[in-house]
Design a protein around this motif. Structure first.
Motif, PDB file in Angstrom:
ATOM      1  N   VAL A   1      12.924  -1.853  -7.975  1.00  0.00           N
ATOM      2  CA  VAL A   1      11.989  -0.729  -8.060  1.00  0.00           C
ATOM      3  C   VAL A   1      12.382   0.151  -9.241  1.00  0.00           C
ATOM      4  CG1 VAL A   1      11.096   1.338  -6.922  1.00  0.00           C
ATOM      5  CG2 VAL A   1      11.500  -0.743  -5.588  1.00  0.00           C
TER       6      VAL A   1
ATOM      7  N   GLU B   1       7.501   2.143  -8.994  1.00  0.00           N
ATOM      8  CA  GLU B   1       6.748   0.883  -9.053  1.00  0.00           C
ATOM      9  C   GLU B   1       7.655  -0.304  -8.773  1.00  0.00           C
ATOM     10  OE1 GLU B   1       5.245   0.330 -13.132  1.00  0.00           O
ATOM     11  OE2 GLU B   1       6.581   1.978 -13.705  1.00  0.00           O
TER      12      GLU B   1
ATOM     13  N   GLY C   1       2.295   4.439  -2.610  1.00  0.00           N
ATOM     14  CA  GLY C   1       2.278   5.598  -3.500  1.00  0.00           C
ATOM     15  C   GLY C   1       2.912   6.831  -2.902  1.00  0.00           C
TER      16      GLY C   1
ATOM     17  N   ASN D   1       5.382   9.007  -5.209  1.00  0.00           N
ATOM     18  CA  ASN D   1       4.834   9.615  -6.432  1.00  0.00           C
ATOM     19  C   ASN D   1       4.629  11.115  -6.230  1.00  0.00           C
ATOM     20  OD1 ASN D   1       4.785   6.984  -7.325  1.00  0.00           O
ATOM     21  ND2 ASN D   1       2.568   6.752  -7.142  1.00  0.00           N
TER      22      ASN D   1
ATOM     23  N   ARG E   1       4.611   0.984  -2.561  1.00  0.00           N
ATOM     24  CA  ARG E   1       3.268   0.442  -2.776  1.00  0.00           C
ATOM     25  C   ARG E   1       2.169   1.346  -2.217  1.00  0.00           C
ATOM     26  NH1 ARG E   1       4.666  -5.936  -1.403  1.00  0.00           N
ATOM     27  NH2 ARG E   1       5.304  -6.497  -3.539  1.00  0.00           N
TER      28      ARG E   1
ATOM     29  N   LYS F   1       6.764   8.687 -10.596  1.00  0.00           N
ATOM     30  CA  LYS F   1       6.181   7.407 -10.194  1.00  0.00           C
ATOM     31  C   LYS F   1       7.272   6.436  -9.799  1.00  0.00           C
ATOM     32  CE  LYS F   1       3.044   3.772 -11.876  1.00  0.00           C
ATOM     33  NZ  LYS F   1       2.274   3.270 -13.041  1.00  0.00           N
TER      34      LYS F   1
END
Length: 242
Positions: free
Chosen positions: A83, A239, A114, A117, A112, A237
């Motif tokens: 990640v 991801e 979110g 964030n 995933r 963020k």
């Protein structure tokens, strides 16, 4: 009466009878006229049937009852284990341990979704840890509400220790005698060579593999009361890397 008058009378009667018979026959052959049918009743008192409401499925939420089964299934086909974490102070990357499946699956699921964030590193303890995944704004609370309310069991017997750079998960502070893990938060050990007094109480589930200098930079920021950074440190963020 003379014969002539008698004959005239017979002729007149015959004519009248013929005319009457013709009239009756004509009436029989004439088509019957029907009254027009009454229009359907469309008065204002008529009721129109309402359409049946469409049933919609409730959105899925994690709970204490379904979380373990959900993450057991979720981790079966999970091959990703890295990640990337982008903050307003820089970027670093963590690798998750495959033998801590529930905590790994939980973290990737939240990434995933979110969830992380625009959350913050809300606790910074000098030369010890940085802790993230929380925020004091309404948006974060709403994200938690939408995902669900649940805890994770600790998984401390896989041999992982709290070395410097270790990614671990704190326990919930509310009614939690069994040290169940708070799934929405995480911390990273900064102390060198490690904070081994945490072993056995908290679950290491990953480690920083690049960008440890950014973690140190976050740990060096000034803090106020309760170890909350004086200026917000945002996780902009997260991801999942292939």
């Amino acid at each position: 009466m003379t014969l002539f008058k008698f004959l005239c009378s017979l002729v007149a009667r015959a004519c009248c009878t013929s005319i009457l018979l013709f009239f009756v026959a004509a009436c029989k052959d004439a088509p019957e006229k029907k009254l027009p049918s009454a229009p359907p009743n469309t008065t204002a008192t008529d009721t129109v049937s309402e359409p049946e409401p469409i049933e919609t499925e409730e959105p899925f939420k994690l709970t204490e009852e379904n979380a373990i089964d959900f993450f057991f299934d979720y981790q079966k086909d999970l091959v990703e284990n890295k990640v990337k974490i982008t903050t307003n102070l820089g970027t670093f990357t963590v690798q998750l341990f495959d033998d801590v499946p529930y905590h790994k699956a939980n973290f990737i699921y939240l990434v995933r979704q979110g969830y992380f964030n625009e959350t913050q590193f809300h606790r910074v303890v000098k030369n010890f840890i940085i802790q993230g995944g929380n925020s004091d704004d309404l948006a974060t609370a709403n994200k938690r509400k939408a995902i669900g309310r649940y805890l994770l069991p600790p998984d401390t017997r896989k041999g992982h220790k709290h070395h410097r750079g270790t990614l671990s998960i704190p326990s919930s502070e509310i009614n939690n005698p069994h040290m169940l893990a708070s799934p929405y938060e995480f911390f990273i050990v900064v102390k060198d060579p490690g904070s081994y007094h945490l072993d056995g109480d908290y679950t290491p589930f990953g480690k920083v593999i690049s960008g440890m200098d950014v973690v140190d930079k976050i740990n060096g920021r000034p803090v106020g009361k309760g170890d909350w950074p004086s200026q917000n440190i945002y996780i902009q963020k997260m991801e999942v890397l292939p």
